[in-house]
Design an enzyme around this catalytic site. Sequence first.
Site, PDB file in Angstrom:
ATOM      1  N   ASP A  98      85.312  54.010 -25.278  1.00  0.00           N
ATOM      2  CA  ASP A  98      85.859  53.605 -26.576  1.00  0.00           C
ATOM      3  C   ASP A  98      85.215  54.361 -27.740  1.00  0.00           C
ATOM      4  O   ASP A  98      84.098  54.865 -27.629  1.00  0.00           O
ATOM      5  CB  ASP A  98      85.614  52.108 -26.815  1.00  0.00           C
ATOM      6  CG  ASP A  98      86.524  51.223 -25.989  1.00  0.00           C
ATOM      7  OD1 ASP A  98      87.229  51.749 -25.105  1.00  0.00           O
ATOM      8  OD2 ASP A  98      86.524  49.996 -26.223  1.00  0.00           O
ATOM      9  N   HIS A 149      92.905  52.679 -30.051  1.00  0.00           N
ATOM     10  CA  HIS A 149      91.806  51.773 -30.411  1.00  0.00           C
ATOM     11  C   HIS A 149      91.775  51.546 -31.923  1.00  0.00           C
ATOM     12  O   HIS A 149      90.708  51.308 -32.489  1.00  0.00           O
ATOM     13  CB  HIS A 149      90.486  52.360 -29.922  1.00  0.00           C
ATOM     14  CG  HIS A 149      89.369  51.368 -29.771  1.00  0.00           C
ATOM     15  ND1 HIS A 149      89.543  50.110 -29.226  1.00  0.00           N
ATOM     16  CD2 HIS A 149      88.048  51.453 -30.089  1.00  0.00           C
ATOM     17  CE1 HIS A 149      88.384  49.477 -29.211  1.00  0.00           C
ATOM     18  NE2 HIS A 149      87.459  50.267 -29.735  1.00  0.00           N
ATOM     19  N   HIS A 153      88.759  51.092 -36.530  1.00  0.00           N
ATOM     20  CA  HIS A 153      87.938  50.137 -35.784  1.00  0.00           C
ATOM     21  C   HIS A 153      87.630  48.866 -36.586  1.00  0.00           C
ATOM     22  O   HIS A 153      86.487  48.410 -36.634  1.00  0.00           O
ATOM     23  CB  HIS A 153      86.624  50.799 -35.348  1.00  0.00           C
ATOM     24  CG  HIS A 153      86.007  50.157 -34.138  1.00  0.00           C
ATOM     25  ND1 HIS A 153      85.253  49.001 -34.208  1.00  0.00           N
ATOM     26  CD2 HIS A 153      86.016  50.516 -32.827  1.00  0.00           C
ATOM     27  CE1 HIS A 153      84.813  48.693 -32.990  1.00  0.00           C
ATOM     28  NE2 HIS A 153      85.275  49.587 -32.139  1.00  0.00           N
ATOM     29  N   HIS A 243      81.105  53.685 -24.108  1.00  0.00           N
ATOM     30  CA  HIS A 243      81.460  54.255 -25.412  1.00  0.00           C
ATOM     31  C   HIS A 243      81.040  55.717 -25.475  1.00  0.00           C
ATOM     32  O   HIS A 243      79.945  56.070 -25.017  1.00  0.00           O
ATOM     33  CB  HIS A 243      80.778  53.479 -26.544  1.00  0.00           C
ATOM     34  CG  HIS A 243      81.166  52.037 -26.599  1.00  0.00           C
ATOM     35  ND1 HIS A 243      80.612  51.086 -25.741  1.00  0.00           N
ATOM     36  CD2 HIS A 243      82.058  51.376 -27.380  1.00  0.00           C
ATOM     37  CE1 HIS A 243      81.158  49.902 -26.005  1.00  0.00           C
ATOM     38  NE2 HIS A 243      82.025  50.052 -26.990  1.00  0.00           N
TER      39      HIS A 243
END
Length: 278
Positions: A98, A149, A153, A243
């Site tokens: 991510d 995503h 964020h 990540h």
Amino acid sequence: MKKDQLLTRRRALLAGAAAAGAAGTAGVLAAGRGHGPARPAAPAAGAQAQSPLKPSAYRLQPLTGYGTPGTGPRRPAVRSEPILRMSGRGRTMMLTFDDGPDPHYTPEILDTLAEYDVHATFFVCGEMAGYYKDLLSRMADEGHVVGNHTWSHPLLTKLSRSRVRAEMESTCEIVEKTYGEPPRWFRAPYGAWNRAVFQLGAELGMEPLAWTVDSLDWTTPGTATIVDRVEDGAAPGVVVLSHDAGGDRSQTVRALRTYLPQLLDSGYHLTVPRRQQV
């Protein structure tokens, strides 16, 4: 300079939201849904304020107009909880990353995946993808899946429906232009989902994918700890969360180099999501 400011702001946001993200993760894994983490910390001092996104008019009916009826892909059904696991047989599992792409860590992760001929799923933030389009192109060339995503964020459960839509649409647009096709998978930042998120994701042709094994690499617990968490959680059907951006991900890079060959030696097949699997 603007790229450096963006990276600094993103890293500060993710670090400040660490404890809250852990609480949101626990809720998602326990029940497949959750109320999400507390509000993330403010951006780093001196960072430029981001102007509100404007809806891009990106395919609000994204799966129509493909020729004769029935020939185009179907719009996913609106779910009430995210997908946590893969379906299928055998020792198959999935690696996901991510928050990227990041110019320092994403290439190293891609190099390791290429060395072992393994494909992974990258849930990218549109804001980062806009700066590092070459990395999305490389993901496409090397057979990886790119998911949505959001653009910046945010904590979606605290946003208006129009803002959530703008975050999703803008990222869909840049992924399609750069990766070569629209994203088919979506992951909510911090694992914070609600009805609007599920509805808008489905309207844009995306399935919501969460995770079953959280490496918690964003806490920088040490390379060995990350390796242990992934290996201890390995099982048929699991989805591993790591990540490739949002902070110092050198431990994530080193951990992947250790656990990936060990998983392969143990008979696991690392794959990417496909619609027929869920």
